[in-house]
Design a protein around this motif. Structure first.
Motif, mmCIF file in Angstrom:
data_model
loop_
_atom_site.group_PDB
_atom_site.id
_atom_site.type_symbol
_atom_site.label_atom_id
_atom_site.label_comp_id
_atom_site.label_asym_id
_atom_site.label_seq_id
_atom_site.Cartn_x
_atom_site.Cartn_y
_atom_site.Cartn_z
ATOM 1 N N SER A 1 0.834 -1.205 0.000
ATOM 2 C CA SER A 1 0.000 0.000 0.000
ATOM 3 C C SER A 1 0.869 1.255 0.000
ATOM 4 C CB SER A 1 -0.941 -0.001 1.205
ATOM 5 O OG SER A 1 -0.213 -0.154 2.412
ATOM 6 N N ARG B 1 0.002 9.271 6.307
ATOM 7 C CA ARG B 1 -0.860 9.769 5.229
ATOM 8 C C ARG B 1 -1.399 11.162 5.532
ATOM 9 N NH1 ARG B 1 -4.272 4.347 5.970
ATOM 10 N NH2 ARG B 1 -3.599 4.904 8.075
ATOM 11 N N ILE C 1 0.449 11.666 -0.311
ATOM 12 C CA ILE C 1 -0.462 11.555 -1.454
ATOM 13 C C ILE C 1 -1.313 10.301 -1.301
ATOM 14 C CG2 ILE C 1 -0.653 11.345 -3.956
ATOM 15 C CD1 ILE C 1 2.099 12.681 -4.182
ATOM 16 N N LEU D 1 -3.324 7.936 -3.261
ATOM 17 C CA LEU D 1 -3.577 7.574 -4.652
ATOM 18 C C LEU D 1 -4.951 6.951 -4.837
ATOM 19 C CD1 LEU D 1 -0.068 6.031 -5.375
ATOM 20 C CD2 LEU D 1 -0.888 8.305 -6.014
ATOM 21 N N LYS D 2 -5.366 6.161 -3.851
ATOM 22 C CA LYS D 2 -6.708 5.560 -3.878
ATOM 23 C C LYS D 2 -7.222 5.499 -2.454
ATOM 24 C CE LYS D 2 -9.465 1.774 -5.690
ATOM 25 N NZ LYS D 2 -9.490 0.574 -6.549
ATOM 26 N N ARG D 3 -8.300 6.204 -2.178
ATOM 27 C CA ARG D 3 -8.827 6.281 -0.830
ATOM 28 C C ARG D 3 -9.633 5.037 -0.458
ATOM 29 N NH1 ARG D 3 -8.767 11.358 1.542
ATOM 30 N NH2 ARG D 3 -7.979 13.012 0.194
ATOM 31 N N SER E 1 3.295 8.154 -0.357
ATOM 32 C CA SER E 1 2.155 7.873 -1.221
ATOM 33 C C SER E 1 1.485 6.604 -0.711
ATOM 34 C CB SER E 1 2.604 7.692 -2.673
ATOM 35 O OG SER E 1 3.199 8.871 -3.164
ATOM 36 N N TRP E 2 0.176 6.551 -0.752
ATOM 37 C CA TRP E 2 -0.543 5.399 -0.202
ATOM 38 C C TRP E 2 -1.749 5.106 -1.073
ATOM 39 C CZ3 TRP E 2 -5.449 4.381 1.686
ATOM 40 C CH2 TRP E 2 -5.593 3.221 2.460
ATOM 41 N N SER E 3 -2.023 3.802 -1.232
ATOM 42 C CA SER E 3 -3.168 3.390 -2.043
ATOM 43 C C SER E 3 -3.927 2.289 -1.321
ATOM 44 C CB SER E 3 -2.694 2.895 -3.418
ATOM 45 O OG SER E 3 -3.789 2.519 -4.223
#
Length: 266
Positions: A125, A148, A154, A156-158, A232-234
């Protein structure tokens, strides 16, 4: 014996100018080595790709890296696929029965022999591009955690609205009663100096969603230096977390942590 990545042969010292008997020139110090610990339960669909992404991201690093995948009682091909993907650059530890994510992380951490270590989610993630940054942060800290909620982070996908809201309530509660100076507790990347990790990870009281909170409470009680870094995290769409049971368990564990550690705001 495991072979670390990026381990160039040690250069031989050359004598300083001035002939025989001269003082050897001081060689540049190598950067501390680091192990990546990956807990994995039934992750046959992602583990090989994740290992390859890590290897690719770290191949230009100036430090020596190892990877430890902890197969937490998987019923699928996680062990075989992780072993094949590592190809001699790390180790796969097999646990049986399943100990849960926190228990798998503890097993991996206690098996580390490098100077630094970090743990991350099997689905990455947080991209592995941030691993070297986390290790570098340990030059001036004892613990480095991804966040985060910092400038420069950032998403990237919540997460879905309900999970995101529950996570925010959990974060506010922990800040209110335990750790007001920490912005993120559950982001899946944390790095440690191994000398401290061996103490922090032993005999933990809560091996559930509050695992990370207890780690940071222990670090605070020992007056360790904790650094946060933006990442950055998704979100992973197929996460297997059962939200309602996780919430109930977390509330019980927070009360347990309060009984053990008390009010740690000051």
């Amino acid at each position: 014996r495991d072979q670390g990545m990026n381990s160039p042969p040690s250069p031989r010292p050359s004598p300083a100018k001035g002939g025989r008997g001269g003082i050897y020139e001081q060689l540049p110090m190598s950067k501390p080595s680091c192990t990546v610990v990956i807990p994995a339960h039934n992750e046959e669909g992602v583990i090989a790709e994740s290992v390859q992404k890590i290897l690719c991201a770290l191949k230009e690093s100036e430090r020596t890296w190892k990877i430890v995948v902890v197969d937490d009682g998987s019923a699928d091909a996680t062990f075989d696929r992780a072993t094949a993907a590592l190809g001699g650059t790390g180790t796969v530890i097999r646990l049986s029965p399943c100990r849960g994510k926190a228990g798998a992380i503890v097993a991996g951490v206690l098996a580390c022999s490098t100077e630094y270590l970090l743990f991350t989610d099997a689905d990455l993630s947080v991209p592995p591009d941030f691993f070297d940054r986390a290790a570098a942060a340990l030059e001036n800290a004892d613990v480095a955690i991804a966040s985060r909620h910092l400038p420069g982070s950032i998403l990237l996908k919540r997460q879905p609205w309900l999970r995101q809201t529950c996570g925010e309530i959990f974060r506010v509660m922990v800040q209110r009663f335990f750790l007001p100076d920490v912005s993120d507790f559950t982001c899946g990347l944390k790095a440690f100096r191994t000398e401290h990790a061996r103490t922090l990870f032993r005999d933990m009281a809560c091996l559930d969603w509050t695992f990370d909170v207890e780690l940071l409470l222990r670090a605070k009680s020992r007056r360790l230096r904790v650094a946060e870094l933006p990442v950055s995290w998704s979100n992973r769409p197929d996460s297997r977390v059962r939200l309602l049971s996780a919430i109930a368990g977390s509330l019980r564990s927070l009360w347990k942590l309060h009984q053990i550690y008390g009010d740690r705001k000051s």
